[in-house]
Design an enzyme around this catalytic site. Structure first.
Site, PDB file in Angstrom:
ATOM      1  N   GLY A 154      14.919 -11.072  -1.372  1.00 37.05           N
ATOM      2  CA  GLY A 154      15.288  -9.763  -0.845  1.00 37.05           C
ATOM      3  C   GLY A 154      16.198  -9.761   0.356  1.00 37.05           C
ATOM      4  N   GLU A 155      16.056 -10.744   1.257  1.00 31.88           N
ATOM      5  CA  GLU A 155      16.808 -10.706   2.510  1.00 31.88           C
ATOM      6  C   GLU A 155      18.265 -11.122   2.355  1.00 31.88           C
ATOM      7  OE1 GLU A 155      13.830  -9.245   4.922  1.00 31.88           O
ATOM      8  OE2 GLU A 155      13.557 -10.644   3.287  1.00 31.88           O
ATOM      9  N   ILE A 156      18.521 -12.138   1.545  1.00 30.25           N
ATOM     10  CA  ILE A 156      19.835 -12.779   1.561  1.00 30.25           C
ATOM     11  C   ILE A 156      21.001 -11.833   1.217  1.00 30.25           C
ATOM     12  CG2 ILE A 156      19.655 -13.694  -0.812  1.00 30.25           C
ATOM     13  CD1 ILE A 156      21.317 -15.376   2.265  1.00 30.25           C
TER      14      ILE A 156
END
Length: 906
Positions: free
Chosen positions: A866-868
């Site tokens: 989710g973050e990348i």
């Protein structure tokens, strides 16, 4: 009151309603058709779309007096049902169009209106339609919604069958690594998912509705609170203040770093002595209706003594600034980074040195669903709180002492959630509804309007960052010096952890042998800092990725080639001195290089005197997990019918925790030969499932995925017979064997030392981003015409889910780069005012390419996801602006007036 005759989904209805009631209120509250959602409540998001007399209308902005008698109205419930899906709904499932699912009914109704009038739309027709009807999505990046619309049109024209849209399980039965639809998809596309406000409509009759009395200044001493007039109002049961709270009346930030100068007990549940930020809750009015509660809230008299308002880190750091929390300095945490040799001699001797000062903004999360929750005491006397929490056990321990409740006497449940993107890593209204339920002894419900969503939930913490890079004449990086300041608002929760991210991610992705730097967390009176997708990564990687382009220019090198020369390879270490777990960045840059070269040629050919085009590149890196030996727990149980149930608190922002759980469990349970529908999920209730940890830091697929895998493997081992076959439930029970198994995983990682050195994560994620931009020379307006991402997130559990994460993250990166902000409290309190990116701000030309490098410590080789996608699309866009027109933006967002000022300065 007025009498209205309408025909809704083909059924004649006679209604007595208020003339000023909105159509959405009548549909939801009077007719109980809760598939129609209400987000912004001002006609800016399209979640409430219905078809009236053949036209798509936003029902939240339509008063009943304007609804014609006999109006023919179609809601999502009139389009298809779970056992009889409409082609639009099937296409939405096939393309992963329903992520959180809150905007989905509005989109599907809107598409029905489009295809009824234009059965053969082009992609641009679809985008124009969504733009015209203000259909907004924060999750998907829109591309998949257009894809779904085009395929639905094909089915309706007879050019494709419903069966062709439906997912087919491969012959080997494996769903890991496929596009298997998430279990919640059917409910989301038919509007039968009950989100928090839908559950609120269906609460017991004795439920009280709550309204908040909130501060309208950012810093003040409270002299008195008078609730007498409000409590005397008919229909008001109680006005709850700090005096009614039996515990510490504080939400603890769970400070874990000994160098933090605060104790973490700085955030009031209800303000008692001071107001620390605009929107702070001072009292809770509990009444029979929401209307009465809101009217009574206006009657609460709060006498304040205004104090200086420190609305930025520099203001709060000034010598004459008072301590916002008396006894704790405004600069309350400092983090150093010291890797390798001293940098001073390196910079003195370097062939090339570049440096710059950068600023990343207070980005608002802008979910379509505003914050909502409710609380009650169950038959066992336990306080039960239902909300959008993505950290159920975490929040339980953060709020229980403040409420004066023992943790074992509390239950936290996550409702189906309309997107959070991280803001719900902090408790927002959990303690408020808990306090109100305890004070009144009745069930209570609280739903924010969008103004409250903006003014009383956390935001991305702004960051001021200075970076210097030293390189030799061939472009090899030799050293880096950094300084960063985090404006974390008035509450310390997770502010130290966020500041540590600067030590971990400024310059991440590159082999930099020597680093020196220092960062600090600053208490201010602006919006409190909450987790936001990327959590420190977008703030840290923006400055170093823009400065890499400045270095490339000074060296006369291509920006991609400079990166290729310096990215991690064997022998490289991260800014924390850790060996990367994989070395895929060279391969990723090779993968994007042909597209990059073609894009540069196209930009040069398509540029005109009026519109300049350019291409930007950036590298992103992020860890999957919470720092150090993070852990997670999950249970797996064999059921009487020989199916398996997974018990987990893998919380769901909308990213697909149900599919993450199912995909991982199904792969782990393959020896049993179970079909996906033979795996049941019991999720996100602390009374039923163990502590999996919060859904943040892209930790869930790694941490909770491994715990799920371990639980399933223990169950298999318990079922296994000597001959290698497996016992049935009846055989297990007859032999007195355990039927439920507890899986746990602890990351093989270590905390960082005082110089930021250590091995904080066992798995990382890597991204390479390319932005194709156009700059209007007359106005300075930047448009993103194409986005490409190469992602290495390990082995992919589910491409349908992960695609949604990548495209949605890039769309949020466009907002971060160009428009989104929450600086001006009044101007930025609406979706449009805060710079929400609608479909015309997000390009249709988007592509994600995967490099699947298996992770040694990830379940079946997976890392997080989710973050990348939000770690570095924004520097790619900013670098593209410079490539197009020669203007270097160093303070986000790159509003047209900033670009125009740069053009004029040239």
């Amino acid at each position: 009151m007025i009498n209205k005759e309408i025909v809704i989904n083909g059924i004649n209805r006679s209604l007595v309603v208020g003339s000023e009631d909105t159509l959405s209120t009548v549909i939801r509250n009077n007719l109980m058709l809760t598939g129609t959602k209400v987000g912004c409540n001002t006609g800016q998001c399209g979640a409430c779309s219905v078809i009236m007399n053949g036209k798509v209308v936003r029902s939240c902005a339509l008063k009943m007096r304007r609804v014609p008698d006999g109006a023919q109205i179609t809601t999502i419930e009139g389009i298809g049902t779970p056992d009889n899906l409409h082609p639009i709904q099937m296409a939405w499932i096939a393309h992963g169009g329903a992520q959180c699912g809150f905007c989905t009914p509005g989109f599907i109704v809107s598409v029905k209106g489009l295809l009824d009038t234009n059965p053969s739309p082009t992609r641009e027709d679809v985008r124009d339609w969504f733009s015209k009807h203000s259909n907004a999505c924060r999750c998907t990046g829109y591309k998949h919604l257009v894809d779904a619309t085009m395929d639905a049109a094909k089915v309706l024209r007879g050019e494709m069958s419903m069966d062709e849209l439906a997912f087919k399980i491969p012959e080997d039965g494996r769903i890991w690594g496929t596009r298997y639809p998430r279990p919640s998809a059917i409910a989301k596309v038919t509007g039968t998912t009950d989100f928090g406000a839908d559950l609120g409509v269906k609460m017991p009759e004795e439920t009280l509705k709550c309204a908040l009395v909130q501060a309208e200044v950012s810093h003040a001493k409270i002299l008195s609170i008078d609730v007498s007039e409000a409590e005397a109002m008919a229909g008001v049961t109680k006005v709850v203040t700090h005096k009614d709270i039996k515990g510490k009346n504080r939400i603890t930030g769970l400070i874990t770093f000994p160098t933090n100068k605060g104790d973490g007990w700085d955030r009031p549940i209800l303000c008692d002595e001071k107001v620390f930020q605009y929107g702070d809750a001072i009292a809770i009015v509990c009444a029979e209706t929401e209307k009465i509660a809101r009217e009574a809230a206006k009657l609460v008299k709060v006498e304040l003594e205004q104090l200086p308002e420190y609305m930025s880190a520099p203001a709060a750091m000034a010598e004459d600034a008072m301590e916002i929390h008396p006894g704790t300095p405004n600069v309350y945490f400092t983090q150093k980074v010291a890797k390798g040799e001293d940098t001073a001699p390196i910079f003195d001797a370097a062939d090339v040195v570049v440096e710059g000062d950068y600023f990343t903004s207070r980005q608002p999360h802008l979910p379509i669903e505003p914050d909502v929750g409710f609380a009650y005491q169950n038959d066992e006397g336990k306080l039960c709180i239902h909300s959008k929490s993505i950290g159920l056990h975490l929040h339980l321990y953060m709020i229980a002492p403040g409420l004066g409740v023992e943790p074992e006497d509390m239950v936290m449940v996550q409702n189906p959630t309309g997107g959070t993107f991280g803001y719900k890593f902090s408790p927002t209204m959990e303690a408020l509804v808990g306090a109100a339920a305890l004070a009144t002894g009745r069930p209570v419900y609280l739903g924010y309007d969008y103004y409250q969503q903006q003014t009383y939930t956390g935001k991305r913490s702004p960051q001021f960052t200075s970076v210097r890079l030293a390189a030799d004449k061939d472009g090899k990086l030799l050293g880096m010096e950094t300084d960063w300041t985090v404006d974390h608002g008035p509450y310390s929760e997770f502010g130290d952890l966020l500041t540590i991210r600067g030590a971990q991610y400024i310059g991440a992705g590159y082999d930099i042998p020597a680093i020196r730097g220092e960062g600090r967390t600053v208490c201010t009176n602006h919006a409190w800092g909450a987790a936001f997708r990327g959590y420190g990564g977008p703030e840290a990687e923006f400055p170093s990725e823009v400065l890499m382009d400045e270095l490339a220019e000074k060296l006369g090198m291509d920006p991609l080639e400079l990166r290729y020369k310096n990215v991690y390879r064997k022998g490289s270490t991260t800014p924390t001195g850790q060996d990367p777990e994989v070395y895929s960045l060279p391969e990723m840059l090779d993968k994007i290089r042909p597209k990059y070269e073609a894009a540069k040629k196209k930009a040069a050919a398509d540029s005109t005197d009026e519109v300049k085009r350019g291409v930007g590149i950036a590298v992103g890196v992020y860890g999957a997990g919470l720092d150090g030996p993070d852990s997670s727990e999950v249970d797996a149980a064999l059921n009487a019918d020989d199916t398996v149930t997974i018990f987990t608190c893998w919380e769901d922002h909308g990213q697909g925790a149900d599919m993450g759980t199912l995909g991982t469990a199904h792969e782990a349970l393959r020896p049993l030969g179970l079909s996906p529908d033979q795996i049941k999920l019991v999720m996100n209730d602390t009374s039923k499932a163990p502590n999996a940890g919060p859904a943040g830091g892209s930790r869930s697929q790694v941490m909770t995925g491994q715990a799920t895998k371990n639980a399933c493997e223990l169950l298999i081992e318990g079922m296994k017979k000597a001959d290698g076959s497996f016992r049935t439930y009846a055989e297990m029970e007859a032999e007195g064997l355990d039927l439920r198994y507890h899986g746990k995983f602890t990351a093989p990682a270590t905390d960082c030392d005082e110089n930021g050195q250590g091995k904080p994560f066992c798995c990382y994620m890597y991204g390479v981003f390319m932005a194709e931009v156009a700059v209007d020379i007359a106005t300075g307006k930047t448009s993103v015409e194409g986005m490409t991402m190469v992602a290495d997130i390990g082995k992919v559990n589910n491409f349908l889910i992960v695609d949604g994460q990548m495209y949605g993250g890039m769309a949020q990166g466009i907002g971060l780069a160009l428009s989104e902000n929450y600086e001006d409290i009044k101007k930025h309190s609406t979706m449009r005012g805060a710079g929400f990116p609608y479909i015309k701000q997000v390009p249709d030309d988007m592509e994600v390419m995967y490099v699947e490098t298996p992770r040694p410590d990830g379940p079946f080789g997976a890392s997080g996801a989710g973050e990348i996608p939000l770690c570095a699309p924004h520097p790619a866009i900013i670098n593209g602006i410079y490539n197009a027109c020669g203007v270097r933006i160093k303070e986000l967002p790159a509003l047209p007036e900033k670009v125009l000022a740069g053009l004029q300065a040239k």
